[in-house]
Design a protein around this motif. Structure first.
Motif, mmCIF file in Angstrom:
data_model
loop_
_atom_site.group_PDB
_atom_site.id
_atom_site.type_symbol
_atom_site.label_atom_id
_atom_site.label_comp_id
_atom_site.label_asym_id
_atom_site.label_seq_id
_atom_site.Cartn_x
_atom_site.Cartn_y
_atom_site.Cartn_z
ATOM 1 N N TYR A 75 -35.848 11.374 35.252
ATOM 2 C CA TYR A 75 -34.445 11.089 34.930
ATOM 3 C C TYR A 75 -33.945 12.025 33.829
ATOM 4 O O TYR A 75 -32.855 12.583 33.914
ATOM 5 N N ASN A 145 -33.983 -5.801 32.271
ATOM 6 C CA ASN A 145 -33.090 -5.933 33.410
ATOM 7 C C ASN A 145 -33.793 -6.757 34.474
ATOM 8 O O ASN A 145 -34.988 -7.048 34.352
ATOM 9 N N ASP A 147 -33.602 -8.250 38.918
ATOM 10 C CA ASP A 147 -33.051 -8.276 40.276
ATOM 11 C C ASP A 147 -33.465 -9.579 40.921
ATOM 12 O O ASP A 147 -34.552 -10.097 40.642
ATOM 13 N N THR A 167 -35.832 -0.594 41.774
ATOM 14 C CA THR A 167 -34.418 -0.909 41.539
ATOM 15 C C THR A 167 -34.221 -1.491 40.142
ATOM 16 O O THR A 167 -33.242 -1.184 39.471
ATOM 17 N N THR A 168 -35.159 -2.301 39.704
ATOM 18 C CA THR A 168 -35.074 -2.884 38.364
ATOM 19 C C THR A 168 -35.404 -1.844 37.298
ATOM 20 O O THR A 168 -34.693 -1.726 36.300
ATOM 21 N N ASN A 170 -35.154 1.373 37.417
ATOM 22 C CA ASN A 170 -34.111 2.409 37.310
ATOM 23 C C ASN A 170 -32.957 1.970 36.417
ATOM 24 O O ASN A 170 -32.374 2.783 35.690
ATOM 25 N N LYS A 171 -32.624 0.694 36.440
ATOM 26 C CA LYS A 171 -31.574 0.188 35.553
ATOM 27 C C LYS A 171 -32.015 0.296 34.092
ATOM 28 O O LYS A 171 -31.226 0.651 33.221
ATOM 29 N N THR A 174 -31.900 3.971 32.972
ATOM 30 C CA THR A 174 -30.518 4.372 32.685
ATOM 31 C C THR A 174 -30.080 3.858 31.319
ATOM 32 O O THR A 174 -29.441 4.581 30.549
ATOM 33 N N ASP A 175 -30.442 2.621 30.995
ATOM 34 C CA ASP A 175 -30.105 2.066 29.673
ATOM 35 C C ASP A 175 -30.788 2.844 28.544
ATOM 36 O O ASP A 175 -30.179 3.106 27.506
#
Length: 184
Positions: A75, A145, A147, A167-168, A170-171, A174-175
């Motif tokens: 990332y 985070n 899901d 999916t979790t 990746n959040k 990003t944070d």
């Protein structure tokens, strides 16, 4: 004569717009800390090091440590021009996964029996961020985070599905990015 005046005006108005665009881009690049990808990185910062983010929670799939660490590196490499170094980067990240929990997210009655309508996967990651160029930006923080998954989906299948867990994570990544280099 009129055609000459229109051509003259058209030439100089296009040139004025060009000069304005050049001035605007110089203004942005002259600041040295703004980029169009949303980062706010001092030009003196050139390298980044990301230690292995260990899984210290009692649960979680075996791939979680490596996958989270590699996704975090990817990332930052995709979204900055920083050079990834093994250690002692201008920006340094290390930490651990402190929680990996499933819990019922919604309870519903089925034939008079309470059952989970959905299950929630919650992941918490404690990150220590060190900015060697500006210690005021350094921090230690837990990022969390979650899901939700249908109650009919087996928790073991979610644990063995890297894309579901991703999916979790990746959040969370990003944070972490936003807190460390985008200052959001």
């Amino acid at each position: 004569m009129r055609l000459l005046a229109v051509s003259f005006f058209s030439f100089f108005s296009r040139r004025a717009v060009s000069y304005q665009l050049i001035a605007f881009s110089l203004l942005l690049s002259g600041c040295g800390i703004y980029s169009f990808n949303g980062t706010n990185i001092d030009p003196a910062v050139r390298t980044i090091s990301i230690g292995t983010i260990q899984n210290s929670s009692p649960q979680g799939p075996a791939f979680l440590t490596q996958r989270f660490t590699e996704d975090l590196k990817d990332y930052f490499q995709r979204n900055t021009n920083l050079k990834l170094v093994p250690r002692d980067g201008d920006l340094q990240f290390d930490g651990n996964i402190v929680a990996y929990d499933f819990s019922p997210a919604s309870i519903q009655k089925v034939n008079g029996v309470d059952q989970a309508g959905s299950n929630r996967l919650t992941i918490q990651v404690k990150i220590r961020f060190t900015n060697t160029k500006d210690d005021k930006q350094s921090f230690e923080q837990v990022f969390q985070n979650f899901d939700d998954y249908p109650g009919t989906r087996n928790i073991a299948t979610i644990n063995s599905d890297p894309s579901a867990v991703r999916t979790t994570t990746n959040k969370i990544i990003t944070d972490i990015f936003n807190k460390s280099v985008a200052n959001w």
